[in-house]
Write a protein that holds these residues in place. Structure first.
Motif, short mmCIF file in Angstrom:
data_model
loop_
_atom_site.label_atom_id
_atom_site.label_comp_id
_atom_site.label_asym_id
_atom_site.label_seq_id
_atom_site.Cartn_x
_atom_site.Cartn_y
_atom_site.Cartn_z
N PHE A 126 -6.94 11.30 4.41
CA PHE A 126 -5.81 10.93 5.26
C PHE A 126 -5.40 9.48 4.99
O PHE A 126 -4.20 9.16 4.91
N LEU A 127 -6.37 8.59 4.85
CA LEU A 127 -6.07 7.19 4.54
C LEU A 127 -5.40 7.05 3.18
O LEU A 127 -4.48 6.24 3.01
N SER A 129 -3.56 9.35 1.66
CA SER A 129 -2.20 9.87 1.78
C SER A 129 -1.29 8.86 2.42
O SER A 129 -0.15 8.63 1.97
N PHE A 130 -1.77 8.19 3.47
CA PHE A 130 -0.95 7.21 4.17
C PHE A 130 -0.72 5.96 3.32
O PHE A 130 0.41 5.48 3.19
N SER A 131 -1.80 5.44 2.73
CA SER A 131 -1.70 4.17 2.01
C SER A 131 -0.98 4.29 0.67
O SER A 131 -0.55 3.27 0.11
N GLY A 134 2.33 8.73 0.89
CA GLY A 134 2.49 10.18 0.98
C GLY A 134 2.29 10.93 -0.31
O GLY A 134 2.75 12.08 -0.45
#
Length: 258
Positions: A126-127, A129-131, A134
């Motif tokens: 998740f980190l 994907s965010f950092s 996307g």
């Protein structure tokens, strides 16, 4: 001498909740596993994303494979080293399962280790994907033309080598000075296996490594292979090494010794 199955059963311990789960030392071990897997998956999975960005999607080239293998090996080296004195530095549900089969960790603690490891992998993805704005987080997949059973055997053999290395360098009470290089040896065998199996199965050798990207990217194709293969390989390595080379009665090792 009792039969082999009896020797294995004698080594297995369920554990007491208060000692294996609720104790402050146990909680610190769970947190250590969570952080180590987060660091390992973030660096390993991120290396593929970074190389793909630099080469405009050409992360499956030979140089990309080498870069990803080195990144995984180095990240695992660090992940094992930073948690070895707290949790034993498993960083992998297959290693935890192999340790349980050999009687080196109780069932209760093993379950919570695996939960912590899976959560670490999910948070890392998740980190990522965010950092990365996307970028798609993709899980392990089979190469074209490779059957699921071939991939299954691949994962069994690679994980067997990994967990056998863990036993020989970190768990064996006779390891002596070899224990000082355990994190390096474990990282090296993972990097080597990625160079061999990466183009075929993705060379997970670790259910958490497959689970995090699969959950975040919601891609469950042939996902069972990355659980069944590593768990069988890890269990076999634990059983064989414990019975053949250690051959002791059940005794749970403290985290500082594993």
């Amino acid at each position: 001498m009792p039969p082999i199955h009896r020797q294995l059963v004698d080594r297995v311990a369920i554990g007491r909740y208060q000692e294996e789960v609720a104790d402050p030392g146990a909680i610190r071990a769970f947190v250590a596993e969570f952080i180590s897997v987060l660091i390992f998956v973030f660096a390993g999975q991120g290396s593929g994303l970074a190389f793909g960005k630099l080469t405009h999607g050409a992360d499956t080239t030979p140089s990309g494979l080498v870069a990803v293998a080195i990144a995984h090996g180095l990240a695992l080296f660090v992940g094992v080293a930073i948690s070895a004195n707290i949790s034993g530095g498993h960083v992998n549900p297959a290693v935890t399962f192999g340790a349980f089969v050999g009687g080196n960790i109780t069932l209760l603690r093993a379950i919570f280790y695996i939960i912590a490891q899976l959560l670490g992998a999910v948070v890392a993805c998740f980190l990522l994907s965010f950092s990365t704005g996307g970028l798609a987080i993709t899980g392990c997949s089979l190469s074209a033309g490779l059957s699921v059973w071939s991939a299954f055997v691949f994962e069994i053999v690679m994980t067997f080598g990994l967990v056998y290395t863990v036993y020989a360098t970190a768990i064996d009470p006779k390891k002596g000075e070899v224990g000082t290089i355990a994190p390096l040896a474990i990282g090296l065998i993972v990097g080597a296996n990625i160079l061999v199996g990466g183009p075929f199965t993705g060379a997970a050798m670790n259910p958490a490594v497959a689970f995090g990207p699969s959950l975040v990217g919601w891609d469950w194709g042939n996902h069972w292979i990355y659980w069944a293969g590593p768990l069988i390989g890890g269990g076999l390595a634990g059983a064989i090494y414990e019975l053949v080379f250690i051959n002791r009665s059940h005794e749970s090792l403290p985290g500082s010794d594993f």
